[in-house]
Structure formats: C-alpha cells, structure tokens
Design a protein around this motif. Structure first.
Motif, PDB file in Angstrom:
ATOM      1  N   THR A 137       0.820  -1.211   0.000  1.00 22.70           N
ATOM      2  CA  THR A 137       0.000   0.000   0.000  1.00 22.70           C
ATOM      3  C   THR A 137       0.850   1.256   0.000  1.00 22.70           C
ATOM      4  N   ARG A 138       0.560   2.149  -0.913  1.00 17.07           N
ATOM      5  CA  ARG A 138       1.275   3.437  -0.965  1.00 17.07           C
ATOM      6  C   ARG A 138       0.225   4.540  -0.883  1.00 17.07           C
ATOM      7  N   ILE A 139       0.284   5.279   0.213  1.00 13.83           N
ATOM      8  CA  ILE A 139      -0.700   6.336   0.443  1.00 13.83           C
ATOM      9  C   ILE A 139      -0.113   7.653  -0.059  1.00 13.83           C
ATOM     10  N   VAL A 140      -0.874   8.343  -0.869  1.00 11.49           N
ATOM     11  CA  VAL A 140      -0.440   9.664  -1.348  1.00 11.49           C
ATOM     12  C   VAL A 140      -1.372  10.689  -0.725  1.00 11.49           C
ATOM     13  N   ARG A 141      -0.830  11.504   0.178  1.00 12.39           N
ATOM     14  CA  ARG A 141      -1.633  12.560   0.810  1.00 12.39           C
ATOM     15  C   ARG A 141      -1.363  13.867   0.072  1.00 12.39           C
ATOM     16  N   ALA A 142      -2.427  14.421  -0.508  1.00 11.24           N
ATOM     17  CA  ALA A 142      -2.291  15.664  -1.272  1.00 11.24           C
ATOM     18  C   ALA A 142      -2.919  16.820  -0.504  1.00 11.24           C
ATOM     19  N   THR A 143      -2.486  18.024  -0.819  1.00 13.73           N
ATOM     20  CA  THR A 143      -3.137  19.227  -0.270  1.00 13.73           C
ATOM     21  C   THR A 143      -4.414  19.500  -1.074  1.00 13.73           C
ATOM     22  N   GLN A 144      -5.125  20.575  -0.727  1.00 11.86           N
ATOM     23  CA  GLN A 144      -6.410  20.894  -1.367  1.00 11.86           C
ATOM     24  C   GLN A 144      -6.215  21.148  -2.880  1.00 11.86           C
ATOM     25  N   PHE A 145      -7.161  20.625  -3.656  1.00 19.50           N
ATOM     26  CA  PHE A 145      -7.133  20.858  -5.109  1.00 19.50           C
ATOM     27  C   PHE A 145      -7.514  22.317  -5.398  1.00 19.50           C
ATOM     28  N   HIS A 146      -7.041  22.854  -6.509  1.00 18.64           N
ATOM     29  CA  HIS A 146      -7.452  24.205  -6.938  1.00 18.64           C
ATOM     30  C   HIS A 146      -8.981  24.300  -6.972  1.00 18.64           C
ATOM     31  N   ASP A 147      -9.603  23.261  -7.523  1.00 22.05           N
ATOM     32  CA  ASP A 147     -11.076  23.259  -7.664  1.00 22.05           C
ATOM     33  C   ASP A 147     -11.762  23.351  -6.296  1.00 22.05           C
ATOM     34  N   PHE A 148     -11.195  22.664  -5.300  1.00 21.34           N
ATOM     35  CA  PHE A 148     -11.825  22.607  -3.982  1.00 21.34           C
ATOM     36  C   PHE A 148     -11.744  23.962  -3.270  1.00 21.34           C
ATOM     37  N   VAL A 149     -10.565  24.571  -3.349  1.00 19.24           N
ATOM     38  CA  VAL A 149     -10.372  25.886  -2.730  1.00 19.24           C
ATOM     39  C   VAL A 149     -11.345  26.887  -3.359  1.00 19.24           C
ATOM     40  N   THR A 150     -11.488  26.802  -4.669  1.00 18.47           N
ATOM     41  CA  THR A 150     -12.399  27.709  -5.376  1.00 18.47           C
ATOM     42  C   THR A 150     -13.848  27.439  -4.959  1.00 18.47           C
ATOM     43  N   ALA A 151     -14.182  26.173  -4.769  1.00 20.49           N
ATOM     44  CA  ALA A 151     -15.555  25.827  -4.349  1.00 20.49           C
ATOM     45  C   ALA A 151     -15.857  26.420  -2.966  1.00 20.49           C
ATOM     46  N   ILE A 152     -14.841  26.523  -2.103  1.00 21.40           N
ATOM     47  CA  ILE A 152     -15.050  27.155  -0.781  1.00 21.40           C
ATOM     48  C   ILE A 152     -15.411  28.626  -0.986  1.00 21.40           C
ATOM     49  N   PHE A 153     -14.628  29.313  -1.829  1.00 21.27           N
ATOM     50  CA  PHE A 153     -14.916  30.733  -2.087  1.00 21.27           C
ATOM     51  C   PHE A 153     -16.354  30.881  -2.602  1.00 21.27           C
TER      52      PHE A 153
END
Ligand SMILES: NC(=O)c1ccc[n+]([C@@H]2O[C@H](COP(=O)([O-])OP(=O)(O)OC[C@H]3O[C@@H](n4cnc5c(N)ncnc54)[C@H](OP(=O)(O)O)[C@@H]3O)[C@@H](O)[C@H]2O)c1
Length: 261
Positions: A137-153
């Motif tokens: 198992t290889r877990i890749v933890r990513a930061t917030q996507f551009h799309d997600f940050v924009t959806a918050i706004f």
C-alpha cells in the motif's frame, strides 16, 4: 504495461488518473456505481468501465479480476463518508487480496491524521484499512485541489460574497499534478507501504487566493472572512494542511484561475 483499476475513476481526481494512465499505455479499468455514457464528460476514451459499489461489495470481484494495481480515488461526503472510506476500503482490500492484486495506491489528504473532523477521521480509517491489508500500500496525501479551494470561495454566492476562511493558508494543487504522481506511484515510484506527501507549488493565504479568483473570474462579489469552526477549522488554522517541503513544480493557482476565467 499494467492493468490498473481506478476506483472512483469517474470523479474529479479519478478521471485525471484514468486519462494519465491510458496516456502512459496502461490497460485501465474504472469502477464506480454509475458507469458514464460514452459521450459524458466523465467518460475517458480507452478505459473499460465496471459498475461496482464499495459499500455493498457488488461488482468488486469483476473489477479486481486480473488487476495489478488499484488506485483508489473514491469519495463520499456526510454520513456516507464513513461507509465508503472505512467499510468500502475493507471490502475492496479483502477482495483484492483474494484475487492476487499486488499494489494499492490511495489518494488521501495532508493532515488527516489526528484531526477530529469527521470526514478526516473517515479518511484515516480508509488509510488504516489499506495499511493493515496484505497489499503493498502506498498512500499519497495531497493538499487541497485548486477546484476545492475555489468551491469554498463560491459557497458565498448566495450571500453575494466569496468566503475566505480566516487565519487559513492553503497550498493548492492541480488535479493533473496529483494524477501524475499517483500514476508514478502506481508504476512503482516510492517505497512499499509508504506515505507520500505532495502539495501545490506555493503556500498562500485564503484571502490572497480569493483575491486571485475574484480578479480572474471578474466577479464583483466582496471577500467575506469567515472563521471555520470544528475540527476542520482547527486543522487548517494550525497549518496541518500544508507541506511546503513537498511542493510539486506544477500549475500555480494563479495560472489555473486564468485558465478557468
Ligand atoms: N478535494 C480535495 O481538495 C482533495 C485533496 C486531497 C485528496 N482528496 C481526496 O481525493 C479523493 C477523490 O476526490 P474527488 O473530489 O476527485 O471525488 P469525486 O469527484 O467526488 O468522485 C468520487 C468518485 O467515487 C465514486 N464513488 C462514490 N461512492 C462509491 C461507492 N460506494 N462505490 C464505488 N465508487 C464510489 C464516485 O462514483 P459514483 O458516485 O458513481 O459511485 C466517483 O467516481 C477523495 O478521497 C478525497 O478525499 C481530495
């Protein structure tokens, strides 16, 4: 060439992974509860589609049959999150192990460990289900996507505003950059049973990012600072969503908003 199963391959990240893996010559199967028509946005030319439900287990055997690597990009919100991430991941890893799947790559989020936010706890349970499985198992933890940050706004639209969480910084990343890393890892990059962190090229305040979106989108709405409560607000204000030391040399938010405008 490997046979790659993209679970949740009809979603935002899953579609990008599917397209990237096909581009690199892999044989790609996508599993989701709803299979898209071949003229739908979610349909990636060259992929095979299988109807499967992580929670009930229906269709999982067909999905994993003959697969070398799973990339799990499934998602669920609200009460369904615990089912899909904890129960669903258990169902998938047990089926995959029975069918001799060798490797699993899981898309997770920077900061899920130790957070009291319900969705992050569900993601942590998903990580655990994989980690405790016999799969590499290889877990890749990513930061917030551009799309997600924009959806918050954009959550501020009903009140004529752009919502910007106060005291919060993001390191937004392009989904295409995440997909490239996931496929690298599916192909064997990194170490077995490892956790890899990736973040966008730059850390910026929520306000500065909201200003960039305001300028590029041409909206006249004002930027409204909001204090996010609960575990998510605490995790973000503590900066546990940031990994500047693991910044990818990818698409900046400023370039992404310009491409969207
Ligand atoms: N948004 C971010 O900023 C961010 C950052 C880092 C990591 N992540 C992680 O990235 C992952 C993908 O997020 P996303 O926004 O790309 O997801 P998404 O667009 O919501 O897509 C979710 C996918 O999961 C499938 N799915 C949902 N329930 C299922 C079930 N019971 N059985 C099988 N498939 C199921 C959906 O298809 P059906 O509904 O047809 O089943 C769809 O293909 C998530 O795990 C998220 O935690 C997100």
């Amino acid at each position: 060439m490997s046979r790659v199963l993209v679970v949740g391959g009809t979603g935002l990240a899953g579609r990008a992974v599917t397209a990237e893996a096909i581009e690199r010559g892999h044989d790609v199967v996508v599993a989701a509860r709803r299979v898209p028509d071949d003229d739908a946005d979610a349909y990636v030319n060259g992929a095979a589609y299988v109807t499967a439900d992580l929670v009930t287990g229906a269709g999982l055997e067909e999905a994993v049959d003959g697969v070398d690597v799973i990339v799990d990009t499934s998602n669920a919100v609200g009460k369904r999150a615990a089912h899909v991430f904890a129960v669903g991941a258990q169902n998938l890893v047990h089926t995959a192990a029975r069918f001799g799947v060798h490797r699993a790559v899981v898309l997770s989020i920077v900061g899920v460990e130790g957070s009291s936010y319900g969705y992050y706890r569900a993601k942590a349970a998903q990580e655990r289900a994989y980690r405790e499985s016999p799969l590499d198992t290889r877990i890749v933890r990513a930061t917030q996507f551009h799309d997600f940050v924009t959806a918050i706004f954009e959550r501020g639209r009903p009140v004529g505003a752009l919502l910007a969480p106060s005291g919060t910084r993001f390191q937004p990343i392009a989904v295409g950059d995440v997909a490239r890393v996931l496929v690298d890892v599916a192909e064997g990059a990194g170490e077995p049973d490892s956790v890899l962190h990736i973040g966008g090229p730059r850390v910026e305040s929520a306000r500065s990012l909201a200003e960039q979106w305001k300028r590029a989108s041409g909206t006249r709405r004002f930027i409204l600072p909001i204090r996010l409560g609960g575990g998510l607000g605490a995790t973000w204000r503590a900066g546990r969503n940031l990994v500047p030391e693991h910044a990818v040399d990818g698409v900046h938010y400023s370039a992404w908003v310009d491409s969207r405008a």
